[in-house]
Design an enzyme around this catalytic site. Structure first.
Site, PDB file in Angstrom:
ATOM      1  N   ASP A 183       0.843  -1.204   0.000  1.00 35.30           N
ATOM      2  CA  ASP A 183       0.000   0.000   0.000  1.00 35.30           C
ATOM      3  C   ASP A 183       0.875   1.249   0.000  1.00 35.30           C
ATOM      4  OD1 ASP A 183      -1.394  -2.253   0.984  1.00 35.30           O
ATOM      5  OD2 ASP A 183      -2.873  -0.988   1.968  1.00 35.30           O
ATOM      6  N   ASP A 204      -0.641  -2.914  -4.404  1.00 42.98           N
ATOM      7  CA  ASP A 204      -1.810  -2.917  -3.527  1.00 42.98           C
ATOM      8  C   ASP A 204      -2.461  -1.539  -3.598  1.00 42.98           C
ATOM      9  OD1 ASP A 204      -3.623  -3.393  -1.169  1.00 42.98           O
ATOM     10  OD2 ASP A 204      -2.402  -5.196  -0.985  1.00 42.98           O
ATOM     11  N   ASP A 205      -3.255  -1.191  -2.587  1.00 43.45           N
ATOM     12  CA  ASP A 205      -3.974   0.079  -2.645  1.00 43.45           C
ATOM     13  C   ASP A 205      -3.021   1.253  -2.834  1.00 43.45           C
ATOM     14  OD1 ASP A 205      -6.550  -1.004  -2.235  1.00 43.45           O
ATOM     15  OD2 ASP A 205      -6.200  -1.098  -0.079  1.00 43.45           O
ATOM     16  N   HIS A 226      -4.204  -1.769  -6.483  1.00 41.85           N
ATOM     17  CA  HIS A 226      -5.586  -2.195  -6.272  1.00 41.85           C
ATOM     18  C   HIS A 226      -6.573  -1.038  -6.296  1.00 41.85           C
ATOM     19  CE1 HIS A 226      -4.285  -6.165  -4.065  1.00 41.85           C
ATOM     20  NE2 HIS A 226      -3.901  -6.119  -5.335  1.00 41.85           N
ATOM     21  N   ARG A 259     -12.853   2.290  -5.303  1.00 45.02           N
ATOM     22  CA  ARG A 259     -13.159   1.139  -4.453  1.00 45.02           C
ATOM     23  C   ARG A 259     -13.585   1.585  -3.052  1.00 45.02           C
ATOM     24  NH1 ARG A 259      -8.790  -3.625  -2.815  1.00 45.02           N
ATOM     25  NH2 ARG A 259     -10.251  -5.344  -2.632  1.00 45.02           N
ATOM     26  N   LYS A 261     -14.820  -0.515   0.476  1.00 40.14           N
ATOM     27  CA  LYS A 261     -15.020  -1.857   1.032  1.00 40.14           C
ATOM     28  C   LYS A 261     -15.230  -1.747   2.549  1.00 40.14           C
ATOM     29  CE  LYS A 261      -9.960  -2.333   0.716  1.00 40.14           C
ATOM     30  NZ  LYS A 261      -8.808  -3.211   0.443  1.00 40.14           N
TER      31      LYS A 261
END
Length: 363
Positions: A183, A204-205, A226, A259, A261
């Site tokens: 991240d 990743d993020d 991501h 995104r 979540k």
């Protein structure tokens, strides 16, 4: 003994001269090139220039609890020795701290020594890279970071922190058993965070906001990861996200674009979130994904309502998904007050599993 005005003035001047060295020492500008001098430099210098520096294995470049107004300048290449441990490799805290990078600066995490494709989910114990914890009314500008072992910036319990023109390049981790959970910016329990002109290549993020208020991410470039994420939200001590703006950002060659979540069967809230001026290119999984069933690596497929999402605005979110991906996926148990305009995500599949899509959104 009689004292004249002249003699009294002379005595005061002499006293001031005696006191001056200690005062000057506190205001000194110092260059750090040997890790063994770190404590001395921290205690005596309010402008700290970090030149070429090797940080020993298992040690933190610890710049915490700096005096208010301290300036930190990265002016060379910083490297870190290999050891399996949790880190962090760099940690900075204080009030009105100014962190800048001179031309050509580099913080090289040496991530390849730790990478095994498992990130923080197993394998080698990998150190987090940069703690920006308890940074108050401070700035981080123009630093270059390469090859973090796992997550890069952890921003926690900070207020009014601006991070500008920072680059994070983990492209060397794009190999089998390479970088994972890298991240770029993880934000928690922080208020008034501005991240502007970040350039990120990772796995990743690009941004993950787990909790906090008044957070802005603008003019970003995110590749290989991501996406730009709210969450996962839930399951921590602080589970409230409020007042987030993501604007004028390109997300390319990534699993996801926009995104949100929230964690399955957890509690908390997500509110007043705006994504605007977002360009998506070559997204492989979901162009836009909003799910209330998140579990690490294995969503349940059944949304829960304990972390409601309200006040979500998507404006001018446009771009492409690969043919094997899905344009938009919304799985909600408690979503409301959505406003979408100028949303056009194409190239992928249309989901047949959307659920709980609120008025104002589409799937």
């Amino acid at each position: 003994m009689r004292f004249t005005l002249a003699s009294i003035a002379a005595i005061l001047q002499f006293t001031a001269v005696l006191a001056a060295p200690a005062d000057l020492q506190k205001r000194a500008s110092c260059t750090l090139t040997s890790f063994s001098n770190l404590d001395t430099v921290k205690s005596s210098c309010t402008t700290i220039t970090i030149g070429n520096l090797a940080v020993p294995a298992g040690k933190t470049l610890d710049l915490t609890d700096l005096d208010s107004g301290t300036k930190v300048i990265f002016d060379g290449t910083v490297t870190f020795g290999y050891k399996e441990w949790e880190g962090p490799l760099v940690s900075i805290s204080g009030t009105k701290i100014t962190v800048t990078g001179s031309s050509g600066n580099l913080l090289n995490g040496g991530g390849a020594s730790w990478w095994d494709g498992k990130g923080s989910n197993g394998g080698k114990t990998k150190p987090k890279f940069f703690y920006a914890h308890k940074m108050i009314s401070s700035t981080i500008t123009g630093i270059n970071i390469k090859n973090t072992p796992v997550q890069c910036f952890s921003i926690n319990n900070s207020e009014n922190l601006t991070i500008d023109s920072v680059s994070i390049d983990n492209t060397d981790g794009d190999v089998t058993d390479g970088g994972h959970n890298t991240d770029a910016f993880d934000v928690g329990s922080s208020t008034g965070i501005i991240i502007n002109k970040a350039t990120v290549y990772n796995q990743d993020d690009c941004l993950a906001i787990n909790s906090g208020e008044d957070i802005t991410f603008s003019n970003g470039y995110c590749s290989g990861g991501h996406g730009v994420s709210i969450g996962s939200v839930g399951g921590r001590s602080d589970n409230v996200v409020k007042g987030v703006t993501v604007s004028d950002t390109t997300i390319i060659d990534s699993e996801n674009g926009v995104r949100i979540k929230t964690v399955y069967d957890a509690t908390g809230s997500v509110s007043d979130v705006t994504y605007s001026g977002i360009t998506l290119k070559n997204i492989t999984k979901y162009g836009i994904v909003i799910e209330q069933d998140y579990e690490n690596g294995s969503p349940t497929g059944t949304p829960t309502s304990g972390v409601p999402i309200s006040g979500l605005t998507l404006k001018n979110v446009k771009g492409s998904v690969t043919s094997s991906g899905t344009d938009i996926y919304v799985l909600c148990a408690s979503c409301s007050d959505f406003t979408w305009s100028g949303v056009s995500v194409t190239g992928g599949k249309t989901s047949t599993k959307c659920e709980g899509v609120p008025s104002g959104a589409s799937c």
